[in-house]
Design a protein around this motif. Structure first.
Motif, PDB file in Angstrom:
ATOM      1  N   GLY A 328      50.229  37.180  26.804  1.00 21.48           N
ATOM      2  CA  GLY A 328      49.759  37.353  28.179  1.00 21.48           C
ATOM      3  C   GLY A 328      50.365  38.568  28.834  1.00 21.48           C
ATOM      4  N   LEU A 329      51.650  38.800  28.593  1.00 17.63           N
ATOM      5  CA  LEU A 329      52.313  39.975  29.156  1.00 17.63           C
ATOM      6  C   LEU A 329      51.708  41.252  28.582  1.00 17.63           C
ATOM      7  N   ALA A 330      51.405  41.252  27.283  1.00 13.09           N
ATOM      8  CA  ALA A 330      50.797  42.429  26.658  1.00 13.09           C
ATOM      9  C   ALA A 330      49.424  42.727  27.254  1.00 13.09           C
ATOM     10  N   ILE A 331      48.662  41.695  27.563  1.00 12.93           N
ATOM     11  CA  ILE A 331      47.346  41.888  28.178  1.00 12.93           C
ATOM     12  C   ILE A 331      47.496  42.533  29.550  1.00 12.93           C
ATOM     13  N   VAL A 332      48.399  42.000  30.360  1.00 14.44           N
ATOM     14  CA  VAL A 332      48.614  42.544  31.704  1.00 14.44           C
ATOM     15  C   VAL A 332      49.068  43.999  31.619  1.00 14.44           C
ATOM     16  N   TRP A 333      50.063  44.275  30.783  1.00 14.62           N
ATOM     17  CA  TRP A 333      50.595  45.630  30.641  1.00 14.62           C
ATOM     18  C   TRP A 333      49.516  46.595  30.154  1.00 14.62           C
ATOM     19  N   THR A 334      48.717  46.183  29.199  1.00 11.12           N
ATOM     20  CA  THR A 334      47.677  47.049  28.644  1.00 11.12           C
ATOM     21  C   THR A 334      46.591  47.348  29.672  1.00 11.12           C
ATOM     22  N   CYS A 335      46.132  46.344  30.380  1.00  6.48           N
ATOM     23  CA  CYS A 335      45.069  46.558  31.378  1.00  6.48           C
ATOM     24  C   CYS A 335      45.567  47.418  32.527  1.00  6.48           C
ATOM     25  N   ARG A 336      46.807  47.230  32.940  1.00  2.28           N
ATOM     26  CA  ARG A 336      47.371  48.070  34.001  1.00  2.28           C
ATOM     27  C   ARG A 336      47.486  49.523  33.524  1.00  2.28           C
ATOM     28  N   ARG A 337      47.855  49.725  32.246  1.00  2.00           N
ATOM     29  CA  ARG A 337      48.035  51.080  31.711  1.00  2.00           C
ATOM     30  C   ARG A 337      46.699  51.791  31.521  1.00  2.00           C
ATOM     31  N   LEU A 338      45.681  51.070  31.047  1.00  2.00           N
ATOM     32  CA  LEU A 338      44.386  51.697  30.748  1.00  2.00           C
ATOM     33  C   LEU A 338      43.481  51.799  31.965  1.00  2.00           C
ATOM     34  N   HIS A 339      43.721  50.974  32.975  1.00  2.00           N
ATOM     35  CA  HIS A 339      42.852  50.954  34.163  1.00  2.00           C
ATOM     36  C   HIS A 339      43.689  51.005  35.448  1.00  2.00           C
ATOM     37  N   PRO A 340      44.486  52.048  35.631  1.00  2.00           N
ATOM     38  CA  PRO A 340      45.383  52.088  36.795  1.00  2.00           C
ATOM     39  C   PRO A 340      44.660  52.106  38.134  1.00  2.00           C
ATOM     40  N   ASP A 341      43.421  52.601  38.174  1.00  3.07           N
ATOM     41  CA  ASP A 341      42.690  52.683  39.437  1.00  3.07           C
ATOM     42  C   ASP A 341      41.942  51.392  39.769  1.00  3.07           C
ATOM     43  N   ASP A 342      41.713  50.531  38.792  1.00  2.00           N
ATOM     44  CA  ASP A 342      40.938  49.303  39.005  1.00  2.00           C
ATOM     45  C   ASP A 342      41.800  48.052  38.973  1.00  2.00           C
ATOM     46  N   PHE A 343      42.795  48.060  38.139  1.00  2.00           N
ATOM     47  CA  PHE A 343      43.687  46.903  38.035  1.00  2.00           C
ATOM     48  C   PHE A 343      44.471  46.733  39.338  1.00  2.00           C
ATOM     49  N   ALA A 344      44.663  45.477  39.747  1.00  2.00           N
ATOM     50  CA  ALA A 344      45.441  45.204  40.965  1.00  2.00           C
ATOM     51  C   ALA A 344      46.139  43.859  40.825  1.00  2.00           C
ATOM     52  N   TRP A 345      47.264  43.746  41.520  1.00  2.00           N
ATOM     53  CA  TRP A 345      47.954  42.472  41.598  1.00  2.00           C
ATOM     54  C   TRP A 345      47.300  41.614  42.675  1.00  2.00           C
ATOM     55  N   ARG A 346      47.257  40.325  42.465  1.00  5.79           N
ATOM     56  CA  ARG A 346      46.724  39.411  43.469  1.00  5.79           C
ATOM     57  C   ARG A 346      47.542  39.527  44.754  1.00  5.79           C
ATOM     58  N   SER A 347      46.861  39.648  45.894  1.00  7.40           N
ATOM     59  CA  SER A 347      47.556  39.785  47.176  1.00  7.40           C
ATOM     60  C   SER A 347      47.420  38.547  48.064  1.00  7.40           C
ATOM     61  N   GLU A 348      46.499  37.639  47.714  1.00  9.92           N
ATOM     62  CA  GLU A 348      46.327  36.434  48.532  1.00  9.92           C
ATOM     63  C   GLU A 348      47.480  35.453  48.314  1.00  9.92           C
ATOM     64  N   ALA A 349      47.634  34.554  49.288  1.00  8.48           N
ATOM     65  CA  ALA A 349      48.648  33.503  49.160  1.00  8.48           C
ATOM     66  C   ALA A 349      48.414  32.713  47.875  1.00  8.48           C
ATOM     67  N   TYR A 350      49.500  32.246  47.294  1.00 13.96           N
ATOM     68  CA  TYR A 350      49.423  31.553  46.002  1.00 13.96           C
ATOM     69  C   TYR A 350      50.366  30.364  46.032  1.00 13.96           C
ATOM     70  N   GLU A 351      49.823  29.169  45.861  1.00 18.11           N
ATOM     71  CA  GLU A 351      50.612  27.932  45.858  1.00 18.11           C
ATOM     72  C   GLU A 351      51.569  27.874  47.053  1.00 18.11           C
ATOM     73  N   PHE A 352      50.980  28.065  48.249  1.00 15.61           N
ATOM     74  CA  PHE A 352      51.677  27.917  49.531  1.00 15.61           C
ATOM     75  C   PHE A 352      52.658  29.048  49.826  1.00 15.61           C
ATOM     76  N   VAL A 353      52.666  30.102  49.027  1.00 13.71           N
ATOM     77  CA  VAL A 353      53.570  31.232  49.260  1.00 13.71           C
ATOM     78  C   VAL A 353      52.744  32.460  49.602  1.00 13.71           C
ATOM     79  N   ALA A 354      53.049  33.079  50.748  1.00 11.75           N
ATOM     80  CA  ALA A 354      52.290  34.260  51.177  1.00 11.75           C
ATOM     81  C   ALA A 354      53.138  35.518  51.265  1.00 11.75           C
ATOM     82  N   ASP A 355      54.465  35.388  51.138  1.00 14.28           N
ATOM     83  CA  ASP A 355      55.338  36.553  51.352  1.00 14.28           C
ATOM     84  C   ASP A 355      55.823  37.182  50.050  1.00 14.28           C
ATOM     85  N   ARG A 356      55.327  36.728  48.924  1.00 13.91           N
ATOM     86  CA  ARG A 356      55.646  37.334  47.627  1.00 13.91           C
ATOM     87  C   ARG A 356      54.383  37.398  46.790  1.00 13.91           C
ATOM     88  N   PRO A 357      54.215  38.442  45.990  1.00 13.67           N
ATOM     89  CA  PRO A 357      53.041  38.501  45.115  1.00 13.67           C
ATOM     90  C   PRO A 357      53.026  37.334  44.135  1.00 13.67           C
TER      91      PRO A 357
END
Length: 406
Positions: A328-357
Motif C-alpha cells: 500500500g505504501l508503494a502504491i501511494v509513493w508511486t502515484c504521488r511520484r508519477l502524478h504530482p499535479d493530480d495526486f492529493a491527500w484527503r482533506s476532509e474530516a476523517y473518523e471525527f478528526v478534522a485538524d490532521r490529514p
C-alpha cells in the motif's frame, strides 16, 4: 506464519460456539441481565446469529449494542447509525457509532441495569478497523459500571504476522487508539489484553478459539474452518482482509480504493492515473507476493462515483510472503511520484478528526507524508513507516490465551 485464505479445512470452535455449547454458561446467562455487542458476522458455526442463538436458548438480552456499520452491518463506512429497535428481534439496540465521539462509548445509564456484557466482533487484523476500539471502549465502560465483560474470541483472519510502525503521541484517533502496528497479528481478546497492559481500566474474561480437537489453538484461521461472514460492507472476503492493512492507506488520498466495486481494496485508481505506467513501476519494485493487472472500473459510490477510473487490480500470488502495508505504501509513493499535479491527500474530516490529514492518522505520524511530499527515495519512506518498534506489551498480549507469539 500467514497462510493462504484458500487453505481452509474444518473444525474450529469460536468463543461464541463454546458458550452456546455449554449448559453451565447458558444457565448463568439465563439468570443474568445480559447485553450483547455484536454485528452481522457474530455467527455460530452454522451461521446463526449470536442474538438469535441466545433467544433460542431462552436467554433474552436486555439490550443490544451495535458498532460502526450497525448491528446488522447495513451502513457504509463513517455513516452515523441511529439507536433503534432491532427489526429482527424487537430488542432495543444502542448505536456505538453516531454523529460524534461521545457516541462511541456506552453511557453509564445504558449499562447500569446490566450484569453481563457479551462481546462478539470479527476483527480483521488491522489497526484501522474500528471494531476493536468499540470493544475496548465498551469493556472499559462496563468495568466502570460494575458489569462482567465476556469477550467471545474469533480468529484473526490474516494470521499472526505483524507489519508496520506505531501510533505516535498526538496522532491517536478512532483508526488508531492504541500504539499497535498497522497489521497487528492479534485476536480481539488479545487486543483488549494489550489495552489493559497499556493502562486501560478493563476487567474482562475471554472465551478462546479452539481447534478440531477441542483443545488446540486455532489462532491461525487458515488451519481451521472458521465461518466467514463479511464483518462490514466493504470486507466481503478473507482476500479483502489480507490486503486491507495496506490498501486502506488509499483512504487518505484522492485515489479510489475500490469502494463502490465488487473488489474493494483490490482495485484502485483514478480517472487521471496512468495505469500502465503505475503498474510497470510497481512491478519494477519487485514487491513480494503480488502482481498488478490493468483493470478499469467505475465506482457506484464514494470516491469517483460514476466516473471511469483507470486502475489496477492487485493479485496476491503468495500470501506467505506478501506484505500488505509495504504494498500500500508503494502504491501511494508511486502515484504521488508519477502524478504530482493530480495526486492529493484527503482533506476532509476523517473518523471525527478534522485538524490532521487522514493519511497521518493512518500512518500514525506525519513524517512519512512529509518524506513522500519531499520526493524522498522509497527506501527512506519505507523505513519511516515500517521499521519495527520494540513493544514488550505487544509480545505479552500475543501470548494471551494461546501461548504463542507472532
Amino acid at each position: 506464519m500467514n497462510r493462504s485464505p484458500t487453505k481452509l479445512a474444518g473444525g474450529v470452535r469460536t468463543g461464541t460456539d463454546a458458550i452456546l455449547d455449554s449448559g453451565d454458561w447458558i444457565e448463568q446467562l439465563a439468570g443474568s441481565r445480559v447485553a450483547v455487542l455484536a454485528h452481522g458476522a457474530s455467527v455460530t458455526r452454522d451461521f446463526v446469529h449470536l442474538v438469535d442463538a441466545l433467544l433460542e436458548r431462552n436467554v433474552r438480552p436486555v439490550r443490544l449494542f451495535g458498532p460502526e456499520h450497525g448491528l446488522r452491518g447495513e451502513a457504509q463506512d463513517m455513516i452515523p447509525v441511529t439507536s433503534e429497535v432491532d427489526a429482527m428481534t424487537g430488542l432495543p439496540c444502542v448505536s456505538l457509532y453516531g454523529h460524534d465521539e461521545d457516541s462511541l462509548t456506552p453511557r453509564p445509564e445504558q449499562l447500569e441495569d446490566i450484569d453481563v456484557l457479551l462481546i462478539d466482533l470479527q476483527d480483521v487484523g488491522s489497526r484501522y478497523y474500528t471494531y476493536m476500539y468499540t470493544a475496548m471502549l465498551a469493556a472499559q465502560a462496563a468495568t466502570a459500571a460494575g458489569a462482567r465483560t465476556v469477550v467471545l474470541d474469533r480468529p484473526n483472519p490474516i494470521g499472526t504476522a505483524r507489519e508496520g510502525g506505531s501510533v505516535h503521541p498526538g496522532f491517536e484517533s478512532f483508526v488508531g487508539m492504541l500504539p499497535l502496528p498497522n497489521r497487528h497479528g492479534l485476536t480481539l481478546a488479545q487486543v483488549l489484553e494489550y489495552a489493559r497492559l497499556a493502562g486501560r481500566t478493563i476487567d474482562f474474561e475471554a472465551i478462546p478459539v479452539q481447534g478440531a480437537s477441542g483443545g488446540e489453538s486455532a489462532v491461525d484461521p487458515f488451519l481451521s474452518g472458521a465461518p466467514w461472514v463479511m464483518p462490514s460492507p466493504n470486507m466481503p472476503t478473507r482476500d479483502t482482509a489480507l490486503v486491507y492493512p495496506g490498501l486502506c492507506l488509499l483512504e487518505g488520498t484522492n485515489l479510489s480504493e475500490g469502494r463502490g466495486t465488487t473488489r474493494p481494496f483490490e482495485l484502485f485508481g483514478a480517472p487521471w492515473m496512468d495505469a500502465v505506467q503505475v503498474g510497470r513501476s510497481l512491478h519494477e519494485m519487485e514487491l513480494p507476493g503480488v502482481r498488478f493487472r490493468v483493470a478499469g472500473f467505475e465506482p457506484g459510490f464514494q470516491k469517483w462515483a460514476g466516473h471511469r477510473c483507470r486502475g489496477l487490480q492487485l493479485h496476491v500470488t503468495d500470501p506467505e510472503v506478501f506484505r500488505p502495508v509495504l504494498t500500500g505504501l508503494a502504491i501511494v509513493w508511486t502515484c504521488r511520484r508519477l502524478h504530482p499535479d493530480d495526486f492529493a491527500w484527503r482533506s476532509e474530516a476523517y473518523e471525527f478528526v478534522a485538524d490532521r490529514p487522514a493519511i497521518d492518522l493512518l500512518f500514525g505520524q506525519d513524517q512519512t507524508r512529509g518524506l513522500i511530499d519531499d520526493e524522498a527515495d522509497f527506501d527512506v519512506v519505507r523505513d519511516s513507516l515500517l521499521s519495527p518498534v520494540p513493544n514488550a506489551r505487544l509480545e505479552e498480549a500475543s501470548r494471551f490465551l494461546y501461548g504463542i507469539a507472532s
